[in-house]
Design a protein around this motif. Structure first.
Motif, PDB file in Angstrom:
ATOM      1  N   ILE A 141      36.171   9.540  13.503  1.00  0.00           N
ATOM      2  CA  ILE A 141      34.844   9.051  13.880  1.00  0.00           C
ATOM      3  C   ILE A 141      34.043   8.832  12.600  1.00  0.00           C
ATOM      4  N   ALA A 142      33.294   7.754  12.573  1.00  0.00           N
ATOM      5  CA  ALA A 142      32.388   7.494  11.452  1.00  0.00           C
ATOM      6  C   ALA A 142      31.065   8.200  11.741  1.00  0.00           C
ATOM      7  N   GLY A 143      30.254   8.394  10.714  1.00  0.00           N
ATOM      8  CA  GLY A 143      28.994   9.067  10.950  1.00  0.00           C
ATOM      9  C   GLY A 143      27.896   8.684   9.982  1.00  0.00           C
ATOM     10  N   ILE A 144      26.680   8.758  10.494  1.00  0.00           N
ATOM     11  CA  ILE A 144      25.473   8.577   9.682  1.00  0.00           C
ATOM     12  C   ILE A 144      24.672   9.858   9.820  1.00  0.00           C
ATOM     13  N   ALA A 145      24.402  10.512   8.705  1.00  0.00           N
ATOM     14  CA  ALA A 145      23.568  11.708   8.700  1.00  0.00           C
ATOM     15  C   ALA A 145      22.123  11.281   8.470  1.00  0.00           C
ATOM     16  N   LEU A 146      21.226  11.822   9.274  1.00  0.00           N
ATOM     17  CA  LEU A 146      19.791  11.610   9.093  1.00  0.00           C
ATOM     18  C   LEU A 146      19.194  12.932   8.668  1.00  0.00           C
ATOM     19  N   SER A 147      18.375  12.912   7.633  1.00  0.00           N
ATOM     20  CA  SER A 147      17.849  14.174   7.132  1.00  0.00           C
ATOM     21  C   SER A 147      16.537  13.975   6.397  1.00  0.00           C
ATOM     22  N   GLY A 148      15.716  14.989   6.458  1.00  0.00           N
ATOM     23  CA  GLY A 148      14.518  15.030   5.636  1.00  0.00           C
ATOM     24  C   GLY A 148      14.855  15.501   4.234  1.00  0.00           C
ATOM     25  N   TYR A 149      16.093  15.960   4.056  1.00  0.00           N
ATOM     26  CA  TYR A 149      16.560  16.450   2.758  1.00  0.00           C
ATOM     27  C   TYR A 149      17.330  15.335   2.067  1.00  0.00           C
ATOM     28  N   GLY A 150      16.887  14.969   0.866  1.00  0.00           N
ATOM     29  CA  GLY A 150      17.514  13.839   0.196  1.00  0.00           C
ATOM     30  C   GLY A 150      17.939  14.099  -1.232  1.00  0.00           C
ATOM     31  N   MET A 151      18.039  15.378  -1.595  1.00  0.00           N
ATOM     32  CA  MET A 151      18.509  15.676  -2.949  1.00  0.00           C
ATOM     33  C   MET A 151      20.014  15.395  -3.015  1.00  0.00           C
ATOM     34  N   GLU A 152      20.522  15.187  -4.206  1.00  0.00           N
ATOM     35  CA  GLU A 152      21.935  14.860  -4.393  1.00  0.00           C
ATOM     36  C   GLU A 152      22.844  15.900  -3.726  1.00  0.00           C
ATOM     37  N   GLU A 153      22.489  17.161  -3.815  1.00  0.00           N
ATOM     38  CA  GLU A 153      23.288  18.224  -3.179  1.00  0.00           C
ATOM     39  C   GLU A 153      23.356  18.035  -1.661  1.00  0.00           C
ATOM     40  N   ASP A 154      22.228  17.652  -1.056  1.00  0.00           N
ATOM     41  CA  ASP A 154      22.191  17.418   0.391  1.00  0.00           C
ATOM     42  C   ASP A 154      23.078  16.241   0.781  1.00  0.00           C
ATOM     43  N   ILE A 155      22.996  15.183   0.009  1.00  0.00           N
ATOM     44  CA  ILE A 155      23.794  13.985   0.272  1.00  0.00           C
ATOM     45  C   ILE A 155      25.279  14.302   0.147  1.00  0.00           C
ATOM     46  N   GLN A 156      25.650  15.012  -0.901  1.00  0.00           N
ATOM     47  CA  GLN A 156      27.056  15.363  -1.106  1.00  0.00           C
ATOM     48  C   GLN A 156      27.578  16.271   0.005  1.00  0.00           C
ATOM     49  N   LYS A 157      26.744  17.173   0.494  1.00  0.00           N
ATOM     50  CA  LYS A 157      27.145  18.052   1.589  1.00  0.00           C
ATOM     51  C   LYS A 157      27.449  17.233   2.844  1.00  0.00           C
ATOM     52  N   SER A 158      26.611  16.243   3.130  1.00  0.00           N
ATOM     53  CA  SER A 158      26.838  15.365   4.282  1.00  0.00           C
ATOM     54  C   SER A 158      28.124  14.567   4.119  1.00  0.00           C
ATOM     55  N   LEU A 159      28.312  13.980   2.961  1.00  0.00           N
ATOM     56  CA  LEU A 159      29.500  13.166   2.711  1.00  0.00           C
ATOM     57  C   LEU A 159      30.762  14.026   2.768  1.00  0.00           C
ATOM     58  N   HIS A 160      30.697  15.226   2.222  1.00  0.00           N
ATOM     59  CA  HIS A 160      31.847  16.139   2.249  1.00  0.00           C
ATOM     60  C   HIS A 160      32.214  16.533   3.680  1.00  0.00           C
ATOM     61  N   ALA A 161      31.224  16.624   4.560  1.00  0.00           N
ATOM     62  CA  ALA A 161      31.468  16.972   5.966  1.00  0.00           C
ATOM     63  C   ALA A 161      32.109  15.824   6.735  1.00  0.00           C
ATOM     64  N   GLY A 162      32.099  14.621   6.166  1.00  0.00           N
ATOM     65  CA  GLY A 162      32.730  13.488   6.824  1.00  0.00           C
ATOM     66  C   GLY A 162      31.799  12.352   7.196  1.00  0.00           C
ATOM     67  N   PHE A 163      30.510  12.520   6.961  1.00  0.00           N
ATOM     68  CA  PHE A 163      29.596  11.406   7.214  1.00  0.00           C
ATOM     69  C   PHE A 163      29.873  10.296   6.213  1.00  0.00           C
ATOM     70  N   ALA A 164      29.845   9.059   6.669  1.00  0.00           N
ATOM     71  CA  ALA A 164      30.056   7.915   5.787  1.00  0.00           C
ATOM     72  C   ALA A 164      28.790   7.582   5.001  1.00  0.00           C
ATOM     73  N   ARG A 165      27.636   7.867   5.606  1.00  0.00           N
ATOM     74  CA  ARG A 165      26.343   7.576   4.971  1.00  0.00           C
ATOM     75  C   ARG A 165      25.372   8.717   5.238  1.00  0.00           C
ATOM     76  N   HIS A 166      24.440   8.896   4.309  1.00  0.00           N
ATOM     77  CA  HIS A 166      23.362   9.881   4.441  1.00  0.00           C
ATOM     78  C   HIS A 166      22.056   9.121   4.235  1.00  0.00           C
ATOM     79  N   LEU A 167      21.215   9.097   5.252  1.00  0.00           N
ATOM     80  CA  LEU A 167      19.918   8.427   5.159  1.00  0.00           C
ATOM     81  C   LEU A 167      18.816   9.471   5.194  1.00  0.00           C
ATOM     82  N   THR A 168      17.894   9.353   4.260  1.00  0.00           N
ATOM     83  CA  THR A 168      16.778  10.295   4.183  1.00  0.00           C
ATOM     84  C   THR A 168      15.590   9.740   4.948  1.00  0.00           C
ATOM     85  N   LYS A 169      15.056  10.573   5.836  1.00  0.00           N
ATOM     86  CA  LYS A 169      13.915  10.178   6.673  1.00  0.00           C
ATOM     87  C   LYS A 169      12.643  10.115   5.844  1.00  0.00           C
TER      88      LYS A 169
END
Length: 95
Positions: A51-79
């Protein structure tokens, strides 16, 4: 419309229940959920099927983005996310 059929879940439990009954091509998940986080949902679903995924988050630091991508999300968008950016991201992930 963006040409998608959508099912909504407010909690991890609801998302898992939906996924037991139906297969989805894409997960759009907020990272913060009442009973956990979207990372857990993505990891659970990806363990079951691709399954592909888009993470939505109020957290947009590089560490947050990498955590989302490592979990399998294809994209991380900051709200807040604009509709044009969301639509572009959604269309880029369509198979």
């Amino acid at each position: 419309t963006l040409g998608c059929s959508v099912k909504a879940a407010a909690t991890i439990a609801e998302a898992k229940a939906l996924a037991r009954d139906e297969r989805f091509a894409l997960l759009v998940a907020d990272i913060d959920l009442p009973d956990g986080n979207g990372i857990e949902v993505m990891q659970h679903l990806r363990a079951q099927y691709p399954i592909a995924g888009i993470a939505l988050s109020g957290y947009g630091m590089e560490e947050d983005i990498q955590k989302s991508l490592h979990a399998g999300f294809a994209r991380h968008l900051t709200k807040p996310v604009s509709l044009p950016l969301f639509a572009q991201t959604l269309h880029s992930l369509q198979r």
